[in-house]
Motif scaffolding. Structure first.
Motif, PDB file in Angstrom:
ATOM      1  N   LYS A   1      30.254  10.648 -14.827  1.00 20.38           N
ATOM      2  CA  LYS A   1      30.061   9.194 -14.938  1.00 20.38           C
ATOM      3  C   LYS A   1      28.798   8.842 -15.706  1.00 20.38           C
ATOM      4  O   LYS A   1      27.850   9.623 -15.722  1.00 20.38           O
TER       5      LYS A   1
ATOM      6  N   ALA B   1      32.659  -0.476 -11.367  1.00 19.70           N
ATOM      7  CA  ALA B   1      33.056   0.689 -10.573  1.00 19.70           C
ATOM      8  C   ALA B   1      32.942   2.003 -11.356  1.00 19.70           C
ATOM      9  O   ALA B   1      32.593   3.038 -10.787  1.00 19.70           O
TER      10      ALA B   1
ATOM     11  N   HIS C   1      30.520   4.708  -5.353  1.00 24.06           N
ATOM     12  CA  HIS C   1      30.789   3.623  -4.409  1.00 24.06           C
ATOM     13  C   HIS C   1      30.161   3.832  -3.039  1.00 24.06           C
ATOM     14  O   HIS C   1      30.499   4.785  -2.334  1.00 24.06           O
TER      15      HIS C   1
ATOM     16  N   LYS D   1      30.456  -5.520 -11.412  1.00 27.27           N
ATOM     17  CA  LYS D   1      31.040  -6.361 -12.465  1.00 27.27           C
ATOM     18  C   LYS D   1      30.464  -7.753 -12.346  1.00 27.27           C
ATOM     19  O   LYS D   1      30.311  -8.258 -11.231  1.00 27.27           O
TER      20      LYS D   1
ATOM     21  N   ARG E   1      40.119   6.071   3.918  1.00 24.77           N
ATOM     22  CA  ARG E   1      39.722   5.024   2.967  1.00 24.77           C
ATOM     23  C   ARG E   1      38.825   3.984   3.616  1.00 24.77           C
ATOM     24  O   ARG E   1      39.088   3.526   4.725  1.00 24.77           O
TER      25      ARG E   1
ATOM     26  N   TYR F   1      36.051   0.483   2.420  1.00 23.42           N
ATOM     27  CA  TYR F   1      36.097  -0.626   1.462  1.00 23.42           C
ATOM     28  C   TYR F   1      34.692  -1.067   1.078  1.00 23.42           C
ATOM     29  O   TYR F   1      33.795  -1.118   1.925  1.00 23.42           O
TER      30      TYR F   1
ATOM     31  N   GLU G   1      43.860  -3.931   1.731  1.00 25.21           N
ATOM     32  CA  GLU G   1      43.576  -5.321   1.316  1.00 25.21           C
ATOM     33  C   GLU G   1      43.801  -6.310   2.461  1.00 25.21           C
ATOM     34  O   GLU G   1      43.010  -7.232   2.664  1.00 25.21           O
TER      35      GLU G   1
ATOM     36  N   CYS H   1      33.657  -7.367  -7.593  1.00 26.00           N
ATOM     37  CA  CYS H   1      33.844  -5.938  -7.832  1.00 26.00           C
ATOM     38  C   CYS H   1      34.260  -5.323  -6.495  1.00 26.00           C
ATOM     39  O   CYS H   1      33.581  -5.558  -5.489  1.00 26.00           O
ATOM     40  N   LYS H   2      35.347  -4.634  -6.456  1.00 27.93           N
ATOM     41  CA  LYS H   2      35.755  -4.063  -5.166  1.00 27.93           C
ATOM     42  C   LYS H   2      36.428  -2.709  -5.349  1.00 27.93           C
ATOM     43  O   LYS H   2      36.985  -2.423  -6.408  1.00 27.93           O
ATOM     44  N   CYS H   3      36.371  -1.906  -4.307  1.00 25.49           N
ATOM     45  CA  CYS H   3      37.024  -0.601  -4.378  1.00 25.49           C
ATOM     46  C   CYS H   3      37.303  -0.082  -2.967  1.00 25.49           C
ATOM     47  O   CYS H   3      36.744  -0.582  -1.993  1.00 25.49           O
ATOM     48  N   PHE H   4      38.192   0.883  -2.875  1.00 32.03           N
ATOM     49  CA  PHE H   4      38.543   1.506  -1.594  1.00 32.03           C
ATOM     50  C   PHE H   4      38.178   2.991  -1.665  1.00 32.03           C
ATOM     51  O   PHE H   4      39.056   3.846  -1.810  1.00 32.03           O
ATOM     52  N   PRO H   5      36.901   3.321  -1.606  1.00 29.71           N
ATOM     53  CA  PRO H   5      36.524   4.739  -1.756  1.00 29.71           C
ATOM     54  C   PRO H   5      36.824   5.540  -0.492  1.00 29.71           C
ATOM     55  O   PRO H   5      36.984   4.969   0.594  1.00 29.71           O
TER      56      PRO H   5
END
Ligand SMILES: Cc1cc2nc3c(=O)[nH]c(=O)nc-3n(C[C@H](O)[C@H](O)[C@H](O)COP(=O)(O)OP(=O)(O)OC[C@H]3O[C@@H](n4cnc5c(N)ncnc54)[C@H](O)[C@@H]3O)c2cc1C
Length: 567
Positions: A52, A59, A64, A126, A208, A210, A262, A290-294
């Motif tokens: 990265k 993201a 995350h 973001k 998972r 969030y 979600e 900005c969102k993610c499910f790491p």
């Protein structure tokens, strides 16, 4: 490369190491391995491969995470000479605010210092303006580079055992190394690469979680969140732990639990206690830029080492739900110590590195039990009210009684090991205080309010909170700084309201003149900021301004007349 016995392999002058993954674990390994080797007088080279670019917004440039750097890690890094620079720190945190459906309690830092900080792992979410200098992971990689490591911004696509080492494969290139370190986090593909060359290695179990970044104005964050991390023990299915972490222009929402999706996120955001923390005009689900499910590590890896290979950080053992960066520090540093001072063969790593992982794993077992109890409390409103009441009472009293607050502080911050936290919970006085407060929640169901250190003078009393109790002893006077109070006379279980007082008015004056019990009860009507004036200060004021005594007598005479009329 030295082979001392059939199995013993040691690093020596000219040895080369590949660190795959430039997250905290990879960086901490590199930083300490180079330092230890220097101390031992051997020349080693380290190539750090990182897929990265932490200078990228969003993201793609971030590992995350909630971005809380724990109290214990901040201190350990400082001792090692690593001082997190100001531009990396988003906010320093001085308290945790615990929210349940029935109220909230603020747990102030026991140290009275700002020792926890929030950071962005990458350059920012973001929607923000990019500043590569504020990425925590970039900062750590920069430290490694300064120590002499080569940072190679490329993804490793495969590993293979070579004749005298391990082959690291890139898209168009292959290089052989004496030792390979895996700090690849929880990426399944990368973990499988290691499984191919270490058959006994079993990757960690994960679930998972969030993360969502809510964009807000800096002033709104200060006024709505202050410097407090807000944690929630709400009964939302699948959510074990919810937190809102204030940063400079964002608030990070973190949800941990069992396979968060979600729908779970929306249920959490719809909770009244969550919504009321934000400005009325904000629609939360549209403010999540900005969102993610790491994935998060919930069970350690098996055998994260083999001849010439070691796995560290999330790829090996972490701390359950908390302080993962702190665990990356512990495992990264321990692996560096084992490799430089002991050896890079399986047996050496087993004797020096494995016990560190096992210690984390044992501690997590106690952590699982603590979270199991937390979930039981979370689902039972009476147990939750008792918990809140205990914390508020402690925080309103002197610091020597902070048993529950200290235990919760350690659970939330993750600074202390779960075994030590469990020992704190085993205190008999804490147990009885908790039971008493559960019982009080039934008998006196009114919400307790915490006296907060607001900017105003005096104490902040919550709606309905008793400031003076009829029949109690007292010899001080009270002056209302803000808000209103009611004065009631209790007689044969009946209450007669005899007065309502507002800003700059005083009450409790009779206690100054007679050594008798209080003749009325005084309660806050809404929030009221009240200053207590003790006898000594009152007499000094009268000496300085005799007209004060006249004003006081005038007021007392007026009140007596009003009370007579009412009665
Ligand atoms: C929702 C959530 C919230 C969290 N909040 C916190 C918190 O507030 N505080 C805290 O201390 N911890 C927190 N954690 C835990 C923390 O994020 C991790 O424990 C920590 O990042 C582990 O560091 P690491 O270096 O082991 O792995 P990572 O940070 O995941 O780094 C692994 C690196 O390896 C690189 N990589 C992977 N495969 C390859 C490859 N093949 N080639 C090259 N590079 C590769 C990746 O790009 C990545 O940069 C949280 C975790 C989650 C899921």
């Amino acid at each position: 490369m030295k082979h001392q016995s059939i199995n013993k392999i040691e690093l020596e002058d000219g040895s080369n190491i590949a660190v795959i993954g430039g997250g905290p674990a990879g960086s901490f390994f590199t930083y300490y391995a180079l330092g230890f080797a220097q101390r031992l007088g051997i020349q080693i080279t380290i190539d750090v491969y990182e897929a990265k670019n932490f200078g990228k917004i969003g993201a793609g440039g971030c590992n995350h995470c909630g971005g809380i750097i724990s109290e214990s890690l901040v201190q350990k890094l400082s001792v090692d000479g690593i001082l997190i620079p100001k531009q990396v720190i988003q906010k320093s945190i001085n308290s945790y605010t615990l929210h349940i459906e029935h109220g909230k309690a603020i747990i102030q830092t026991p140290s009275q210092e700002h020792r926890i900080v929030s950071v962005f792992r990458g350059c920012g979410p973001k929607g923000c303006t990019g500043q590569p200098g504020r990425s925590f992971d970039n900062y750590l990689l920069g430290l490694c580079e300064k120590k002499g490591a080569n940072i190679i911004r490329k993804r490793v696509s495969g590993l293979e055992r070579g004749e005298n080492g391990v082959l690291v494969k890139l898209e168009k290139d292959t290089k052989e190394y004496d030792f390979v370190v895996g700090g690849v986090g929880l990426g399944k593909k990368s973990l499988n690469m290691f499984k191919e060359i270490c058959p006994e290695f079993e990757p960690p179990k994960m679930t998972r979680a969030y993360i969502g970044e809510i964009s807000m104005k800096k002033e709104d964050i200060s006024s709505h969140f202050g410097s407090s991390m807000h944690v929630f023990l709400l009964d939302v299915p699948k959510v074990t732990f919810g937190a809102l972490i204030p940063k400079e222009n964002f608030v990070t929402l973190v949800l941990l639990g069992n396979d968060i999706n979600e729908e779970v996120v929306h249920r959490f955001l719809d909770e009244e206690k969550v919504k009321t923390l934000f400005p009325d005009s904000m629609v939360l689900k549209y403010s999540l830029l900005c969102k993610c499910f790491p994935f998060i590590n919930i069970k350690e890896a098996m055998s994260p080492y083999s001849d010439r290979v070691v796995l560290i950080g999330d790829s090996a053992s972490s701390k359950l739900y908390k302080n993962g960066i702190g665990a990356a520090y512990i495992t990264g540093r321990a692996a560096a110590k084992a490799a430089v001072f002991e050896g890079i063969d399986k047996r050496s790593l087993e004797s020096v590195y494995a016990p560190v992982c096992k210690d984390l794993d044992r501690d997590n077992r106690v952590g699982k039990f603590i979270f199991f109890i937390t979930r039981m409390i979370q689902k039972n409103s009476l147990l939750k009210k008792g918990l809140l009441r205990t914390v508020i009472k402690e925080q309103n009293s002197d610091r020597s009684k902070f048993h529950m607050s200290l235990a919760l502080w350690d659970v939330f911050t993750g600074s202390e090991g779960y075994r030590n936290i469990f020992k704190r919970f085993l205190s008999l006085s804490l147990f009885f205080a908790y039971i008493r407060n559960i019982f009080s929640s039934v008998v006196f169901p009114k919400e307790l309010h915490q006296k907060t250190n607001s900017n105003g003078i005096g104490h902040l009393y919550g709606n309905g909170e008793v400031i003076i109790k009829q029949g109690s002893l007292g010899d001080c006077l009270y002056v209302i700084q803000e808000g209103r109070v009611e004065v009631v006379l209790e007689n044969n279980n009946e209450e007669v309201k005899i007065a309502e007082l507002g800003k700059s008015e005083f009450f409790g004056e009779m206690g100054l003149f007679e050594s008798d019990v209080r003749s009325c009860t005084v309660r806050a009507l809404g929030e009221a900021q009240i200053l207590t004036i003790d006898k000594k200060n009152f007499y000094e004021s009268i000496q300085n301004d005799a007209s004060l005594a006249y004003r006081l007598l005038e007021k007392i005479s007026h009140r007596l007349r009003e009370a007579n009329k009412k009665l």
